[in-house]
Design an enzyme around this catalytic site. Structure first.
Site, PDB file in Angstrom:
ATOM      1  CE  LYS A  95      -4.409  -1.399   1.965  1.00 44.10           C
ATOM      2  NZ  LYS A  95      -5.363  -1.249   3.060  1.00 44.10           N
ATOM      3  CG  ASP A  99      -8.504   1.107   2.937  1.00 42.70           C
ATOM      4  OD1 ASP A  99      -9.338   0.301   2.490  1.00 42.70           O
ATOM      5  OD2 ASP A  99      -7.285   0.842   3.047  1.00 42.70           O
TER       6      ASP A  99
HETATM    7  P1  NAP Z   1      -0.724  -2.562   9.263  1.00 42.39           P
HETATM    8  O1  NAP Z   1      -0.332  -1.379   8.445  1.00 42.39           O
HETATM    9  O2  NAP Z   1       0.189  -3.709   9.376  1.00 42.39           O
HETATM   10  O3  NAP Z   1      -1.045  -2.001  10.748  1.00 42.39           O
HETATM   11  C1  NAP Z   1      -1.399  -2.850  11.798  1.00 42.39           C
HETATM   12  C2  NAP Z   1      -1.406  -2.085  13.107  1.00 42.39           C
HETATM   13  O4  NAP Z   1      -1.797  -3.010  14.125  1.00 42.39           O
HETATM   14  C3  NAP Z   1      -0.049  -1.544  13.524  1.00 42.39           C
HETATM   15  O5  NAP Z   1      -0.235  -0.363  14.261  1.00 42.39           O
HETATM   16  C4  NAP Z   1       0.484  -2.669  14.419  1.00 42.39           C
HETATM   17  O6  NAP Z   1       1.420  -2.240  15.362  1.00 42.39           O
HETATM   18  C5  NAP Z   1      -0.790  -3.053  15.124  1.00 42.39           C
HETATM   19  N1  NAP Z   1      -0.709  -4.389  15.695  1.00 42.39           N
HETATM   20  C6  NAP Z   1      -0.412  -5.539  15.053  1.00 42.39           C
HETATM   21  N2  NAP Z   1      -0.432  -6.567  15.927  1.00 42.39           N
HETATM   22  C7  NAP Z   1      -0.751  -6.039  17.141  1.00 42.39           C
HETATM   23  C8  NAP Z   1      -0.903  -6.588  18.428  1.00 42.39           C
HETATM   24  N3  NAP Z   1      -0.764  -7.912  18.639  1.00 42.39           N
HETATM   25  N4  NAP Z   1      -1.230  -5.766  19.445  1.00 42.39           N
HETATM   26  C9  NAP Z   1      -1.376  -4.442  19.252  1.00 42.39           C
HETATM   27  N5  NAP Z   1      -1.215  -3.856  18.031  1.00 42.39           N
HETATM   28  C10 NAP Z   1      -0.923  -4.643  17.004  1.00 42.39           C
HETATM   29  O7  NAP Z   1      -2.093  -3.160   8.757  1.00 42.39           O
HETATM   30  P2  NAP Z   1      -3.350  -2.365   8.132  1.00 42.39           P
HETATM   31  O8  NAP Z   1      -3.271  -2.327   6.654  1.00 42.39           O
HETATM   32  O9  NAP Z   1      -3.489  -1.078   8.847  1.00 42.39           O
HETATM   33  O10 NAP Z   1      -4.548  -3.355   8.505  1.00 42.39           O
HETATM   34  C11 NAP Z   1      -4.927  -3.527   9.844  1.00 42.39           C
HETATM   35  C12 NAP Z   1      -6.202  -4.347   9.931  1.00 42.39           C
HETATM   36  O11 NAP Z   1      -7.265  -3.662   9.295  1.00 42.39           O
HETATM   37  C13 NAP Z   1      -6.083  -5.707   9.244  1.00 42.39           C
HETATM   38  O12 NAP Z   1      -6.774  -6.656  10.035  1.00 42.39           O
HETATM   39  C14 NAP Z   1      -6.806  -5.495   7.943  1.00 42.39           C
HETATM   40  O13 NAP Z   1      -7.376  -6.703   7.442  1.00 42.39           O
HETATM   41  C15 NAP Z   1      -7.892  -4.524   8.351  1.00 42.39           C
HETATM   42  N6  NAP Z   1      -8.382  -3.729   7.229  1.00 42.39           N
HETATM   43  C16 NAP Z   1      -9.696  -3.820   6.944  1.00 42.39           C
HETATM   44  C17 NAP Z   1     -10.217  -3.085   5.925  1.00 42.39           C
HETATM   45  C18 NAP Z   1     -11.681  -3.196   5.625  1.00 42.39           C
HETATM   46  O14 NAP Z   1     -12.076  -2.800   4.521  1.00 42.39           O
HETATM   47  N7  NAP Z   1     -12.491  -3.676   6.546  1.00 42.39           N
HETATM   48  C19 NAP Z   1      -9.406  -2.229   5.153  1.00 42.39           C
HETATM   49  C20 NAP Z   1      -8.048  -2.141   5.496  1.00 42.39           C
HETATM   50  C21 NAP Z   1      -7.550  -2.885   6.548  1.00 42.39           C
HETATM   51  P3  NAP Z   1       3.003  -2.268  15.025  1.00 42.39           P
HETATM   52  O15 NAP Z   1       3.229  -1.138  14.077  1.00 42.39           O
HETATM   53  O16 NAP Z   1       3.627  -2.078  16.348  1.00 42.39           O
HETATM   54  O17 NAP Z   1       3.292  -3.612  14.398  1.00 42.39           O
END
Ligand code: NAP
Length: 520
Positions: free
Chosen positions: A303, A340
């Site tokens: 992304k 998003d």
């Molecule tokens: P990302 O960029 O990898 O960000 C994930 C975030 O979660 C980071 O801040 C990470 O912290 C934190 N995190 C991961 N594991 C954790 C834990 N065990 N405890 C606390 N914090 C934790 O991912 P993303 O693209 O933002 O996506 C995040 C979620 O949103 C995913 O589940 C994705 O499927 C969902 N999503 C859904 C949609 C939808 O349309 N519904 C759209 C986009 C994303 P660190 O930086 O410290 O690792």
């Protein structure tokens, strides 16, 4: 790629160019698969090497003899060396194929290695009147010298040449597809998950067949027969069909193909949406024009990285620093934007007047960034809490909000809390990112959409909060993508139905499996 439209091959036309792969250990199961396949295609491969013994083989062939009308059966007895289950060696599998021919199989699939190991002419003598596919499998790589391989295969004067090879990238799968330019009687099969889109596009490129299993997969990257015909409509795709897809890793669990293809089908748009497993962005971007890609969704881990490759980017997506939607313009130039952002807003604004409301984002990754900018622009006060406080502070600063330490959550109230972490996502559905005492708000939204009802949402409902499932955001961002690409209104009801049916079906299966495990 060549604009050769091959409506008709030696295997007929339309859906008959999709070959159903029937493979099971017993004659009974194989017969059941044949009956299921006959509703979808008249071309069926029998993987005779999957049968456990000769008794099952004879039973099946006897049954086939009585059910051969209107079906083009291809008999295959793949050896261990060729990636199959038959222990027969040195051409002995030809005896099985000879029996199959006598029972009414019109075609036999014989490995190149068998041709190589036997004196010329023997194969024809043993398989009798059947027509012959000569097949070469490479489970390691796509052979470097494909033209030489093709010349060798043609020298044995088989009716059709089939090359199945491990495509380690999108570019390799395109290289394999190009083989089908040479003649109508070539089958190209890019194996592996990266090759899956090319498997679907093979027929439109001119491959004589595309293979799809009725039940268990028999080779890497296969698409089920039902999906090949009804979701991807492989037999209807032409060079005019617009190709879209999602790029990322992983992508196999993506609901994007269901969502977007349901929309194309409902609105009769000549387009298909495929999952591209992409590790190397440049490899994909180089191969995309050959595949006729007109746009794509971008997911983890590309992304942010995709921004470097865009010719133009929506200013908001630039500010967010992440792009989830790319449009390939007529001149090949890439335009990026972020839906998003739209997804979060549409999911929340129906329930909450965002202006002046206080919203906590838990997590500070890519999706949190889109949410923070969307909510701040809509007038909400954004608070960010993340396990790395530095990241929370950075995001809060960029979006004009405040950063909160985790311990503050117990004593603060929000209008809404949004989980933007993957904690609680399938297959770790038992976990919740927040404790009950940290959930002090009117609305809880979880961005996770698999499962639909996460632990966090269950916890929120128990505390009397309104629970907003991530699928609402997923659908809203998908509708926006669909409209950007097609420039028409998305058929939301049909798209929503397809996704919810799948999610609820999966949850039903998971529950049933859980009951079985904990049963008496
Ligand atoms: P990302 O960029 O990898 O960000 C994930 C975030 O979660 C980071 O801040 C990470 O912290 C934190 N995190 C991961 N594991 C954790 C834990 N065990 N405890 C606390 N914090 C934790 O991912 P993303 O693209 O933002 O996506 C995040 C979620 O949103 C995913 O589940 C994705 O499927 C969902 N999503 C859904 C949609 C939808 O349309 N519904 C759209 C986009 C994303 P660190 O930086 O410290 O690792």
């Amino acid at each position: 790629m060549a604009s050769k439209q091959q409506g008709r091959s030696v295997f007929g036309s339309g859906a008959d160019r999709i070959c159903a792969v029937v493979a099971a250990s017993t004659a009974r199961e194989m017969a059941a698969q044949v009956l299921a396949a006959q509703h979808l295609t008249r071309t069926i491969e029998l993987r005779l090497d999957w049968l456990t013994d000769q008794g099952q083989l004879l039973k099946l062939l006897h049954w086939i003899h009585g059910h051969r009308r209107n079906t083009r059966f291809i008999a295959t007895c793949r050896t261990r060396e060729g990636g199959g289950r038959s222990m027969l060696r040195d051409g002995a599998e030809l005896v099985v194929l000879g029996l199959a021919t006598a029972s009414g199989c019109l075609w036999c699939d014989v490995e190149l290695e068998t041709f190589r190991s036997l004196p010329r002419g023997i194969v024809r003598d043993v398989v009798g009147p059947a027509r012959v596919i000569i097949s070469h499998h490479d489970f390691q790589r796509t052979p470097r010298d494909l033209p030489r391989l093709m010349r060798e295969c043609h020298s044995y004067k088989a009716d059709v040449v089939k090359v199945a090879a491990n495509a380690r990238s999108v570019t390799e799968s395109v290289r394999l597809l190009k083989l089908t330019r040479q003649s109508r009687n070539v089958i190209a099969i890019p194996m592996s998950e990266a090759g899956m889109p090319a498997r679907v596009l093979a027929l439109r490129e001119g491959s004589a067949l595309a293979y799809a299993p009725v039940a268990e997969a028999t080779a890497p990257g296969q698409v089920s027969l039902h999906e090949m015909k009804h979701l991807y409509r492989a037999h209807e795709l032409t060079r005019r069909t617009h190709v879209y897809g999602v790029i990322g890793n992983p992508v196999s669990q993506s609901l994007g193909p269901l969502l977007h293809n349901a929309g194309f089908i409902a609105k009769k748009v000549d387009a298909v949406y495929l999952p591209f497993l992409v590790d190397d962005l440049v490899d994909f971007l180089n191969a995309a024009p050959e595949m006729g890609v007109r746009g794509f969704s971008v997911t983890i881990p590309h992304k942010q990285a995709i921004l470097r490759h865009l010719h133009e980017c929506d200013p908001l997506a630039t500010e967010i620093g992440a792009v989830n939607t790319v449009v390939v313009r007529g001149n090949g130039k890439l335009f990026g934007c972020n839906t998003d952002y739209v997804g979060v807003l549409r999911a929340l604004e129906r329930r909450l007047r965002l202006k002046g409301s206080r919203v906590l984002l838990f997590g500070a990754g890519g999706a949190a960034r889109a949410a923070a900018f969307a909510l701040a622009r809509a007038g909400a006060q954004v608070a960010v809490c993340a396990r790395r406080e530095k990241k929370a502070r950075e995001l809060a600063r960029a979006a004009g909000g405040e950063a909160l330490p985790r311990r503050a959550l117990r004593s603060q109230f929000f209008d809404a809390i949004v989980n933007t972490t993957p904690v609680g996502m399938f297959p770790h559905a038992g976990a919740s990112p927040l404790l009950a005492r940290e959930v002090n708000c009117g609305i809880v939204m979880d961005m996770i959409y698999r499962p639909e009802k996460t632990q966090l949402l269950k916890l929120a409902a128990r505390k009397g909060c309104e629970a907003v499932p991530g699928v609402e955001m997923f659908l809203a961002q998908g509708f926006a993508q669909w409209e950007i690409w097609t420039e028409q209104r998305a058929p939301e009801a049909a798209m929503r139905r397809a996704v919810l049916r799948k999610l609820r079906g999966d949850e039903h299966v998971a529950r049933a499996a859980g009951h079985r495990r904990s049963g008496p």
